[in-house]
Write a protein that holds these residues in place. Structure first.
Motif, mmCIF file in Angstrom:
data_model
loop_
_atom_site.group_PDB
_atom_site.id
_atom_site.type_symbol
_atom_site.label_atom_id
_atom_site.label_comp_id
_atom_site.label_asym_id
_atom_site.label_seq_id
_atom_site.Cartn_x
_atom_site.Cartn_y
_atom_site.Cartn_z
ATOM 1 N N GLN A 129 15.141 65.241 62.005
ATOM 2 C CA GLN A 129 14.527 65.790 60.803
ATOM 3 C C GLN A 129 13.011 65.600 60.783
ATOM 4 O OE1 GLN A 129 15.708 63.567 57.332
ATOM 5 N NE2 GLN A 129 15.425 61.597 58.296
ATOM 6 N N THR A 130 12.427 65.170 61.892
ATOM 7 C CA THR A 130 10.977 64.933 61.925
ATOM 8 C C THR A 130 10.215 66.263 61.969
ATOM 9 O OG1 THR A 130 11.553 62.969 63.194
ATOM 10 C CG2 THR A 130 9.227 63.460 63.021
ATOM 11 N N GLY A 131 8.902 66.208 61.659
ATOM 12 C CA GLY A 131 8.022 67.372 61.544
ATOM 13 C C GLY A 131 8.383 68.604 62.363
ATOM 14 N N PRO A 132 8.296 68.535 63.685
ATOM 15 C CA PRO A 132 8.534 69.741 64.483
ATOM 16 C C PRO A 132 9.906 70.374 64.243
ATOM 17 C CG PRO A 132 7.493 68.058 65.811
ATOM 18 C CD PRO A 132 7.818 67.410 64.498
ATOM 19 N N MET A 186 11.620 69.995 61.403
ATOM 20 C CA MET A 186 11.559 70.479 60.019
ATOM 21 C C MET A 186 10.917 71.868 59.974
ATOM 22 S SD MET A 186 9.471 70.926 57.200
ATOM 23 C CE MET A 186 8.006 69.929 57.368
ATOM 24 N N LEU A 187 9.861 72.060 60.784
ATOM 25 C CA LEU A 187 9.175 73.354 60.812
ATOM 26 C C LEU A 187 10.117 74.472 61.247
ATOM 27 C CD1 LEU A 187 5.795 72.395 62.580
ATOM 28 C CD2 LEU A 187 6.148 72.812 60.145
ATOM 29 N N GLU A 221 15.127 60.308 63.646
ATOM 30 C CA GLU A 221 13.729 60.692 63.833
ATOM 31 C C GLU A 221 13.527 61.140 65.274
ATOM 32 O OE1 GLU A 221 11.921 61.081 61.298
ATOM 33 O OE2 GLU A 221 13.072 59.979 59.807
ATOM 34 N N CYS A 222 12.480 61.894 65.466
ATOM 35 C CA CYS A 222 12.164 62.644 66.694
ATOM 36 C C CYS A 222 12.866 62.185 67.977
ATOM 37 C CB CYS A 222 10.656 62.647 66.943
ATOM 38 S SG CYS A 222 10.204 63.778 68.274
ATOM 39 N N LEU A 223 13.609 63.104 68.589
ATOM 40 C CA LEU A 223 14.340 62.798 69.816
ATOM 41 C C LEU A 223 13.695 63.420 71.054
ATOM 42 C CD1 LEU A 223 18.087 63.086 68.702
ATOM 43 C CD2 LEU A 223 16.607 61.088 68.725
#
Lengths: 452, 166
Positions: free
Chosen positions: B86-89, B91-92, B125-127
């Motif tokens: 669900q981190t930034g990239p 989410m975008l 968070e980001c993988l």
């Protein structure tokens, strides 16, 4: 078409296996280094190349190597940092997955230069299928005589081991990585002593990123001086950029650092423009911790010059008006994206990943997340924006490791460049739940950025 | 009783052998991975104590590590764990919608397991799959470019595999 040094052979069928890799000229650098050069000569070649650490900090690799202490009778270690976890960054994964032998080759040459007889690849736990690929490559290299005892009859012994982490961004910080390698919590160490003096198991250690160590192969093959001619200024050689977000062609690209940011985003050779015909709003050019830039500042520096994809140009203007090359994680936001929401996801990430040793980071990242969540959901106050600014300033520089800075910078840059968007959220608590702020005043300079 | 098979014990010895002599604590992370795989997908206190004995560590040395790293499960989980980034990239590229879709489809919230014990939904968070977003980790592998249709297929696939193995 830019010159490719790392990914040149990435599309050759079967390149993942030893046979094809070798037939395509693989392991030549091991033969060259071990048979014809001393370890110091290899280090000199890396120094001449101007190679800078590809993990994010951009520190000159040759210099880092020359700091390695060499006390008599004490083992030295090379540790490859494959804990790639910076949001937006997925280039090392690509290298390891598709060109495992390139990394192994770079590791053997680098181990020789540093005198490491046991070299470790610390890979993030979530890349759970990649250790098998690497271990296969290690076994093949070993069977071909490039690893093990008395490599190529030169008397040099070397083994490479894969060590899998278990889900902790902080372990990408080199001293936390070493703690984790030693079977402990990933709490960064206080420096000095630096790993070059006291690293893994208290022995002198060099920690380098995957891409950095892979780049040693072309440096050895074409020579350090030739490598330094590619690129511009202190940005020598090629750099892998992992591009993601709202673009047409997300993926991993190798650039030679002489192209402009605009070309990188809009050219079909790279990102292929903004997805769905939208306009560019903002971009984080070097992984989530580097400052976000609005489109106008991204494409041109404050001096009005074209911004280029290299270390110097991306940081032109300093933190107020520039950003950083960082890890090469290139995150693009289109006009429909909300900067507050995006910053919230990053704040949540850093709160989740803070190891908790230092109060400013442990507490501050949590506060920032809560405040951003309030603003994002229309429950924020005007004073919250100043409070956020205050908190990030109190984190930066006040922690043992750079995670604190990495958490502070995205928040600082978002407020610096998009304060009106934060204020709009506070002033329009209902509207901000149903629509995004859009481009607003950043729209004008975007004429240059509108796709034809 | 928690006990590795002879084959797994050999594997443990091989792992310990990767590190300098006397530094068997270094084997803790890989051996915990192995234990989690072997003993039901999570680390019970009994499992952690067993690993401590194997590596000649104090139990606290194992607990403090197991609680630090997010990949070690300290509670039982479903047979298939959907770990959605669900981190930034991500989410975008619409990860929020994917998470909502999975919630609705499986009738569970984040951190919950379906009553049949098959599925657990977790946000992570980001993988490192930002270019192939939205995505999730499922066991050893990543499932990328997720759409509602793809999620349906994955759920079906899990159900089929589970039925075939029962």
């Amino acid at each position: 078409m830019a010159r490719k040094l790392l990914l040149e052979k990435a599309n050759v069928p079967g390149i993942r296996g030893y046979e094809v890799y070798r037939r395509e000229g693989g392991y030549a650098s091991v033969e060259k280094a071990l048979k014809n050069m001393t370890p110091d000569q290899v280090t000199d070649e890396v120094k001449k190349s101007g190679l800078r650490g590809r993990g994010g900090a951009g520190f000159p690799t040759g210099m880092k190597w020359s700091f390695l202490a060499k006390p008599e009778g004490v083992p030295r270690y090379l540790v490859c940092n494959a804990d790639e976890s910076e949001p937006g960054t997925f280039k090392d994964r690509y290298l390891m997955e598709f060109l495992p032998h390139l990394l192994i080759e770079g590791l053997i040459v680098s181990s020789y230069a540093l005198g490491s007889k046991a070299t470790y690849i610390y890979i993030r736990g979530e890349y759970a299928w990649i250790p098998d690929i690497l271990e296969q490559a290690i076994a093949e290299a070993r069977a071909a005589g490039f690893l093990g005892k008395n490599i190529l009859g030169t008397g040099f012994d070397c083994e490479i081991y894969v060590h899998r982490g278990a889900g902790a961004y902080i372990c990408g910080e080199e001293t936390a990585l070493l703690e984790s390698l030693e079977g402990k919590r990933g709490n960064p160490r206080i420096k000095p002593p630096f790993p070059a003096v006291r690293g893994a198991w208290d022995c002198p250690t060099v920690v380098n990123n995957v891409e950095t160590l892979a780049a040693v192969v072309p440096i050895m093959n074409i020579g350090g001086e030739e490598y330094a001619k590619i690129g511009v200024g202190k940005s020598t050689g090629t750099k892998l950029i992992s591009a993601c977000g709202n673009i047409n062609k997300p993926g991993v690209y190798e650039i030679d650092m002489t192209i402009s940011v605009e070309e990188f985003i809009y050219s079909d050779e790279y990102c292929g423009g903004i997805a769905n015909g939208k306009r560019l709003k903002a971009c984080i050019p070097g992984g989530s911790s580097v400052p976000i830039l609005p489109a106008n500042l991204l494409l041109k520096t404050v001096k009005g010059e074209k911004r280029m994809m290299n270390y110097e140009s991306l940081s032109d203007g300093g933190f107020p008006k520039g950003s950083m090359m960082g890890s090469g994680g290139f995150i693009v936001l289109d006009e429909d994206q909300c900067v507050v929401k995006h910053t919230l996801t990053l704040a949540r990430f850093y709160r989740h990943e803070s190891c908790g040793q230092c109060s400013p980071c442990r507490e501050g990242t949590g506060w920032m997340e809560k405040i951003l969540k309030n603003i994002d959901t229309g429950k924020g106050k005007k004073s919250d924006i100043d409070l956020l600014w205050d908190i990030q300033r109190k984190i930066e520089g006040n922690t043992i490791c750079p995670l604190g800075d990495a958490a502070a910078w995205p928040v600082a840059a978002a407020i610096r460049h998009f304060r009106d968007e934060f204020e709009w959220h506070v002033d329009n608590p209902q509207e901000c739940l149903v629509r995004n702020y859009g481009l607003a005043h950043y729209a004008d300079p975007l004429e240059i950025a509108t796709p034809a | 009783m928690v006990q590795f098979s002879d084959e797994k014990l050999k594997k443990v010895n091989e792992i310990v052998g990767r590190y300098p002599e006397g530094k068997q604590k270094s084997a803790l992370l890989p051996v915990l991975h192995l234990a989690q795989e072997e003993f039901g997908g999570w680390l019970s206190v009994e499992t952690m104590d067993y690993v401590a004995t194997l590596l000649k560590l104090e139990p606290i040395e194992v607990y403090e590590v197991a609680t630090f790293y997010s990949m070690y499960n300290l509670k039982p989980v479903g047979r298939y764990m959907f770990e959605v980034c669900q981190t930034g990239p991500c989410m975008l590229r619409g990860s929020d919608d994917i998470i909502d879709y999975i919630k609705k489809k499986l009738g569970i919230g984040v951190g919950e397991t379906t009553p049949d014990g098959l599925f657990t939904l977790k946000t992570v968070e980001c993988l490192g799959a930002c270019g192939y977003a939205p995505m999730m980790q499922l066991g050893k592998h990543f499932r990328e470019h997720l759409t509602p249709e793809k999620v349906d297929q994955i759920i079906e696939e899990c159900r089929r595999t589970a039925a075939a193995n029962n």
